[in-house]
Design a protein around this motif. Structure first.
Motif, PDB file in Angstrom:
ATOM      1  N   ILE A  56       0.845  -1.203   0.000  1.00 17.13           N
ATOM      2  CA  ILE A  56       0.000   0.000   0.000  1.00 17.13           C
ATOM      3  C   ILE A  56       0.876   1.247   0.000  1.00 17.13           C
ATOM      4  CG2 ILE A  56      -1.649   1.327   1.378  1.00 17.13           C
ATOM      5  CD1 ILE A  56      -2.805  -1.372   2.296  1.00 17.13           C
ATOM      6  N   ASN A  57       1.942   1.245   0.786  1.00 11.13           N
ATOM      7  CA  ASN A  57       2.840   2.390   0.851  1.00 11.13           C
ATOM      8  C   ASN A  57       3.482   2.665  -0.508  1.00 11.13           C
ATOM      9  OD1 ASN A  57       4.259   4.499   2.004  1.00 11.13           O
ATOM     10  ND2 ASN A  57       5.949   3.177   2.634  1.00 11.13           N
ATOM     11  N   ARG A  58       3.928   1.620  -1.193  1.00  3.72           N
ATOM     12  CA  ARG A  58       4.519   1.811  -2.518  1.00  3.72           C
ATOM     13  C   ARG A  58       3.493   2.351  -3.503  1.00  3.72           C
ATOM     14  NH1 ARG A  58       6.856  -3.009  -1.164  1.00  3.72           N
ATOM     15  NH2 ARG A  58       5.346  -4.198  -2.377  1.00  3.72           N
ATOM     16  N   ALA A  59       2.266   1.858  -3.438  1.00  2.00           N
ATOM     17  CA  ALA A  59       1.233   2.320  -4.371  1.00  2.00           C
ATOM     18  C   ALA A  59       0.892   3.785  -4.131  1.00  2.00           C
ATOM     19  CB  ALA A  59      -0.013   1.458  -4.234  1.00  2.00           C
ATOM     20  N   LEU A  60       0.853   4.213  -2.869  1.00  2.14           N
ATOM     21  CA  LEU A  60       0.502   5.603  -2.574  1.00  2.14           C
ATOM     22  C   LEU A  60       1.648   6.566  -2.847  1.00  2.14           C
ATOM     23  CD1 LEU A  60      -1.535   5.183   0.713  1.00  2.14           C
ATOM     24  CD2 LEU A  60      -2.402   5.605  -1.578  1.00  2.14           C
ATOM     25  N   ASN A  61       2.888   6.079  -2.855  1.00  2.00           N
ATOM     26  CA  ASN A  61       4.030   6.949  -3.083  1.00  2.00           C
ATOM     27  C   ASN A  61       4.455   7.037  -4.546  1.00  2.00           C
ATOM     28  OD1 ASN A  61       4.378   7.837  -0.457  1.00  2.00           O
ATOM     29  ND2 ASN A  61       5.592   6.053   0.097  1.00  2.00           N
ATOM     30  N   GLU A  62       3.754   6.330  -5.428  1.00  2.00           N
ATOM     31  CA  GLU A  62       4.088   6.426  -6.846  1.00  2.00           C
ATOM     32  C   GLU A  62       3.702   7.799  -7.374  1.00  2.00           C
ATOM     33  OE1 GLU A  62       2.163   3.341  -8.979  1.00  2.00           O
ATOM     34  OE2 GLU A  62       3.441   1.782  -8.140  1.00  2.00           O
ATOM     35  N   LYS A  63       4.520   8.291  -8.285  1.00  2.00           N
ATOM     36  CA  LYS A  63       4.216   9.585  -8.882  1.00  2.00           C
ATOM     37  C   LYS A  63       3.156   9.401  -9.963  1.00  2.00           C
ATOM     38  CE  LYS A  63       8.542  11.942  -8.087  1.00  2.00           C
ATOM     39  NZ  LYS A  63       9.649  12.675  -8.677  1.00  2.00           N
ATOM     40  N   GLY A  64       2.305  10.377 -10.056  1.00  2.00           N
ATOM     41  CA  GLY A  64       1.297  10.375 -11.102  1.00  2.00           C
ATOM     42  C   GLY A  64       1.890  10.903 -12.390  1.00  2.00           C
ATOM     43  N   PRO A  65       1.118  10.929 -13.439  1.00  2.00           N
ATOM     44  CA  PRO A  65       1.626  11.448 -14.702  1.00  2.00           C
ATOM     45  C   PRO A  65       1.901  12.949 -14.597  1.00  2.00           C
ATOM     46  CG  PRO A  65      -0.708  10.972 -14.864  1.00  2.00           C
ATOM     47  CD  PRO A  65      -0.249  10.462 -13.539  1.00  2.00           C
ATOM     48  N   GLU A  66       2.926  13.402 -15.299  1.00  2.00           N
ATOM     49  CA  GLU A  66       3.291  14.822 -15.283  1.00  2.00           C
ATOM     50  C   GLU A  66       2.188  15.683 -15.877  1.00  2.00           C
ATOM     51  OE1 GLU A  66       6.004  16.122 -13.878  1.00  2.00           O
ATOM     52  OE2 GLU A  66       6.603  14.124 -13.230  1.00  2.00           O
ATOM     53  N   LYS A  67       1.632  15.242 -16.990  1.00  2.00           N
ATOM     54  CA  LYS A  67       0.511  15.947 -17.602  1.00  2.00           C
ATOM     55  C   LYS A  67      -0.466  14.891 -18.083  1.00  2.00           C
ATOM     56  CE  LYS A  67       2.458  16.234 -22.208  1.00  2.00           C
ATOM     57  NZ  LYS A  67       2.671  17.060 -23.358  1.00  2.00           N
ATOM     58  N   SER A  68      -1.579  15.320 -18.571  1.00  2.00           N
ATOM     59  CA  SER A  68      -2.602  14.380 -18.997  1.00  2.00           C
ATOM     60  C   SER A  68      -2.070  13.493 -20.116  1.00  2.00           C
ATOM     61  CB  SER A  68      -3.837  15.144 -19.478  1.00  2.00           C
ATOM     62  OG  SER A  68      -4.791  14.240 -19.964  1.00  2.00           O
ATOM     63  N   GLU A  69      -2.259  12.195 -19.964  1.00  2.00           N
ATOM     64  CA  GLU A  69      -1.800  11.275 -20.994  1.00  2.00           C
ATOM     65  C   GLU A  69      -2.764  11.235 -22.170  1.00  2.00           C
ATOM     66  OE1 GLU A  69      -1.267   7.588 -18.986  1.00  2.00           O
ATOM     67  OE2 GLU A  69       0.486   8.282 -17.904  1.00  2.00           O
ATOM     68  N   ASN A  70      -4.005  11.575 -21.943  1.00  2.00           N
ATOM     69  CA  ASN A  70      -4.989  11.570 -23.011  1.00  2.00           C
ATOM     70  C   ASN A  70      -5.670  12.931 -23.021  1.00  2.00           C
ATOM     71  OD1 ASN A  70      -6.829  11.030 -24.948  1.00  2.00           O
ATOM     72  ND2 ASN A  70      -7.813   9.314 -23.898  1.00  2.00           N
ATOM     73  N   VAL A  71      -5.236  13.775 -23.914  1.00  2.00           N
ATOM     74  CA  VAL A  71      -5.724  15.148 -23.945  1.00  2.00           C
ATOM     75  C   VAL A  71      -7.191  15.203 -24.338  1.00  2.00           C
ATOM     76  CG1 VAL A  71      -5.282  17.441 -24.903  1.00  2.00           C
ATOM     77  CG2 VAL A  71      -3.406  15.829 -24.639  1.00  2.00           C
ATOM     78  N   LYS A  72      -7.660  14.268 -25.130  1.00  2.00           N
ATOM     79  CA  LYS A  72      -9.045  14.293 -25.621  1.00  2.00           C
ATOM     80  C   LYS A  72     -10.033  13.714 -24.610  1.00  2.00           C
ATOM     81  CE  LYS A  72      -7.512  13.881 -30.346  1.00  2.00           C
ATOM     82  NZ  LYS A  72      -7.515  13.066 -31.550  1.00  2.00           N
ATOM     83  N   TYR A  73      -9.541  13.224 -23.491  1.00  2.00           N
ATOM     84  CA  TYR A  73     -10.421  12.601 -22.504  1.00  2.00           C
ATOM     85  C   TYR A  73     -11.352  13.623 -21.868  1.00  2.00           C
ATOM     86  CZ  TYR A  73     -11.955  10.030 -18.424  1.00  2.00           C
ATOM     87  OH  TYR A  73     -12.712   9.415 -17.479  1.00  2.00           O
ATOM     88  N   TYR A  74     -10.850  14.794 -21.570  1.00  2.00           N
ATOM     89  CA  TYR A  74     -11.644  15.816 -20.922  1.00  2.00           C
ATOM     90  C   TYR A  74     -11.549  17.093 -21.703  1.00  2.00           C
ATOM     91  CZ  TYR A  74     -13.306  19.122 -17.449  1.00  2.00           C
ATOM     92  OH  TYR A  74     -14.007  20.107 -16.811  1.00  2.00           O
TER      93      TYR A  74
END
Length: 83
Positions: A60-78
């Motif tokens: 759980i600790n490793r999963a919560l400490n992972e970095k998210g994407p720097e910017k949106s990976e799918n620009v057309k999603y939203y």
């Protein structure tokens, strides 16, 4: 690997089944219910995940400490609404 570690999920299940043979007045207590739930959860987790339940906090600790994407990976999603 020692036998105790190898058969740990089955030992947990045996302890859970053994709790059924306790006197009825003990089975009505909250501590009995909490202990039975924890034993069932631990045995189920070890059988499903094939790892010790003591490794779950680290996972759980490793999963919560992972970095998210720097910017949106799918620009057309939203699409931002037009005002």
């Amino acid at each position: 690997m020692s036998l105790l570690i190898m058969y740990r999920p089955y030992i947990l299940i045996a302890a859970l089944v053994g709790m059924i043979f306790l006197p009825i007045e003990w089975r009505k207590r909250k501590l009995f219910i909490i202990t039975a739930f924890l034993l069932a959860f631990s045995a189920g987790y070890e059988l499903i995940m094939e790892e010790a339940v003591t490794k779950m906090p680290g996972r759980i600790n490793r999963a919560l400490n992972e970095k998210g994407p720097e910017k949106s990976e799918n620009v057309k999603y939203y699409k931002k609404p037009d005002f």
